[in-house]
Design a protein around this motif. Structure first.
Motif, PDB file in Angstrom:
ATOM      1  N   LEU A 164       0.787  -1.153  -0.101  1.00 50.38           N
ATOM      2  CA  LEU A 164      -0.040   0.020  -0.055  1.00 50.38           C
ATOM      3  C   LEU A 164       1.016   1.099   0.057  1.00 50.38           C
ATOM      4  O   LEU A 164       0.475   2.252  -0.699  1.00 50.38           O
ATOM      5  N   ALA A 165       1.908   1.312   0.676  1.00 52.83           N
ATOM      6  CA  ALA A 165       2.769   2.521   0.589  1.00 52.83           C
ATOM      7  C   ALA A 165       3.491   2.681  -0.546  1.00 52.83           C
ATOM      8  O   ALA A 165       3.583   3.603  -1.019  1.00 52.83           O
ATOM      9  N   SER A 166       3.868   1.548  -1.163  1.00 50.59           N
ATOM     10  CA  SER A 166       4.404   1.629  -2.676  1.00 50.59           C
ATOM     11  C   SER A 166       3.468   2.195  -3.787  1.00 50.59           C
ATOM     12  O   SER A 166       3.719   3.051  -4.498  1.00 50.59           O
ATOM     13  N   ALA A 167       2.242   1.847  -3.246  1.00 50.67           N
ATOM     14  CA  ALA A 167       1.298   2.338  -4.672  1.00 50.67           C
ATOM     15  C   ALA A 167       0.953   3.657  -4.288  1.00 50.67           C
ATOM     16  O   ALA A 167       0.796   4.464  -5.342  1.00 50.67           O
ATOM     17  N   ALA A 168       0.824   4.020  -3.062  1.00 56.19           N
ATOM     18  CA  ALA A 168       0.805   5.396  -2.712  1.00 56.19           C
ATOM     19  C   ALA A 168       1.907   6.289  -3.263  1.00 56.19           C
ATOM     20  O   ALA A 168       1.685   7.478  -3.825  1.00 56.19           O
ATOM     21  N   ALA A 169       3.053   5.805  -3.120  1.00 52.13           N
ATOM     22  CA  ALA A 169       4.206   6.567  -3.424  1.00 52.13           C
ATOM     23  C   ALA A 169       4.181   6.773  -4.930  1.00 52.13           C
ATOM     24  O   ALA A 169       4.386   7.799  -5.664  1.00 52.13           O
ATOM     25  N   VAL A 170       3.780   5.689  -5.610  1.00 48.58           N
ATOM     26  CA  VAL A 170       3.677   5.716  -7.221  1.00 48.58           C
ATOM     27  C   VAL A 170       2.785   6.645  -7.618  1.00 48.58           C
ATOM     28  O   VAL A 170       2.676   7.376  -8.814  1.00 48.58           O
ATOM     29  N   LEU A 171       1.488   6.610  -6.959  1.00 47.48           N
ATOM     30  CA  LEU A 171       0.424   7.477  -7.257  1.00 47.48           C
ATOM     31  C   LEU A 171       0.877   8.911  -7.014  1.00 47.48           C
ATOM     32  O   LEU A 171       0.420   9.835  -7.850  1.00 47.48           O
ATOM     33  N   ALA A 172       1.579   9.243  -5.991  1.00 48.28           N
ATOM     34  CA  ALA A 172       1.955  10.488  -5.651  1.00 48.28           C
ATOM     35  C   ALA A 172       3.008  11.167  -6.572  1.00 48.28           C
ATOM     36  O   ALA A 172       3.008  12.227  -7.244  1.00 48.28           O
ATOM     37  N   THR A 173       3.944  10.372  -7.135  1.00 47.65           N
ATOM     38  CA  THR A 173       5.037  10.597  -8.132  1.00 47.65           C
ATOM     39  C   THR A 173       4.430  10.965  -9.421  1.00 47.65           C
ATOM     40  O   THR A 173       4.708  11.644 -10.372  1.00 47.65           O
ATOM     41  N   GLY A 174       3.359  10.274  -9.638  1.00 47.48           N
ATOM     42  CA  GLY A 174       2.430  10.357 -11.187  1.00 47.48           C
ATOM     43  C   GLY A 174       1.842  11.533 -11.064  1.00 47.48           C
ATOM     44  O   GLY A 174       1.747  12.478 -12.005  1.00 47.48           O
ATOM     45  N   ALA A 175       1.195  12.080 -10.011  1.00 47.11           N
ATOM     46  CA  ALA A 175       0.568  13.209  -9.742  1.00 47.11           C
ATOM     47  C   ALA A 175       1.437  14.534  -9.847  1.00 47.11           C
ATOM     48  O   ALA A 175       1.156  15.266 -10.478  1.00 47.11           O
ATOM     49  N   TRP A 176       2.538  14.257  -9.213  1.00 49.66           N
ATOM     50  CA  TRP A 176       3.487  15.348  -9.564  1.00 49.66           C
ATOM     51  C   TRP A 176       4.005  15.829 -10.705  1.00 49.66           C
ATOM     52  O   TRP A 176       4.337  16.566 -11.040  1.00 49.66           O
ATOM     53  N   VAL A 177       4.457  14.578 -11.479  1.00 52.25           N
ATOM     54  CA  VAL A 177       4.774  14.424 -12.806  1.00 52.25           C
ATOM     55  C   VAL A 177       3.731  15.237 -13.580  1.00 52.25           C
ATOM     56  O   VAL A 177       4.139  16.223 -14.550  1.00 52.25           O
ATOM     57  N   LEU A 178       2.412  15.080 -13.498  1.00 50.11           N
ATOM     58  CA  LEU A 178       1.481  15.589 -14.299  1.00 50.11           C
ATOM     59  C   LEU A 178       1.428  17.217 -13.981  1.00 50.11           C
ATOM     60  O   LEU A 178       1.083  17.714 -14.895  1.00 50.11           O
ATOM     61  N   VAL A 179       1.367  17.485 -12.699  1.00 54.45           N
ATOM     62  CA  VAL A 179       1.106  19.088 -12.100  1.00 54.45           C
ATOM     63  C   VAL A 179       2.391  19.610 -12.798  1.00 54.45           C
ATOM     64  O   VAL A 179       2.441  20.652 -13.414  1.00 54.45           O
ATOM     65  N   ASP A 180       3.594  19.042 -12.771  1.00 55.69           N
ATOM     66  CA  ASP A 180       4.814  19.573 -13.243  1.00 55.69           C
ATOM     67  C   ASP A 180       4.869  19.877 -14.667  1.00 55.69           C
ATOM     68  O   ASP A 180       5.175  20.787 -15.116  1.00 55.69           O
ATOM     69  N   ARG A 181       4.282  18.952 -15.505  1.00 56.20           N
ATOM     70  CA  ARG A 181       4.233  19.119 -16.867  1.00 56.20           C
ATOM     71  C   ARG A 181       3.420  19.980 -17.346  1.00 56.20           C
ATOM     72  O   ARG A 181       3.580  20.867 -18.241  1.00 56.20           O
TER      73      ARG A 181
END
Length: 123
Positions: A25-42
């Motif tokens: 669950l912690a790994s999935a949350a980290a992947v989702l947070a990273t994906g959201a950060w990349v989308l916002v940064d882009r």
């Protein structure tokens, strides 16, 4: 309930351990947070579907003018360059700034009364 002749009930958990489940669950949350950060940064403040937003905004503006114009003069004005003038005067707002050409195209489509061409899942 204990059956006759059986003094204990054996319970076995067959799923993953709590530690493994929490790590997954912690790994999935980290992947989702990273994906959201990349989308916002882009995209920053511009949404990924900004072209659709610009067209829809212009389409709604042209459609509203067409619906409330009883004499037809305002629609003629829009078709004779009024949509571009409205955009230049800032009537489109932030949504028109995403793609000014599509905002004007949407305004013209709405003023004429055609269905929105850039609407739906596939366009």
């Amino acid at each position: 309930m204990v059956l006759l002749g059986h003094d204990t009930v054996a319970v076995h958990h067959t799923g993953p351990s709590r530690r493994t489940l929490l790590l997954a669950l912690a790994s999935a949350a980290a992947v989702l947070a990273t994906g959201a950060w990349v989308l916002v940064d882009r995209h920053h403040d511009r949404p990924p579907w900004a072209e659709d937003v610009a067209y829809e905004s212009g389409f709604l503006q042209g459609n509203r003018v067409r619906q409330y114009d009883h004499t037809g003069q305002e629609v003629k004005d829009l078709l004779a360059g009024g949509c571009a003038r409205l955009h230049a005067e800032g009537w489109g707002g932030r949504k028109a700034s995403y793609d000014p050409g599509l905002w004007v195209a949407g305004c013209l489509d709405g003023a004429v009364g055609r269905p929105a061409s850039r609407q739906g899942l596939f366009h």
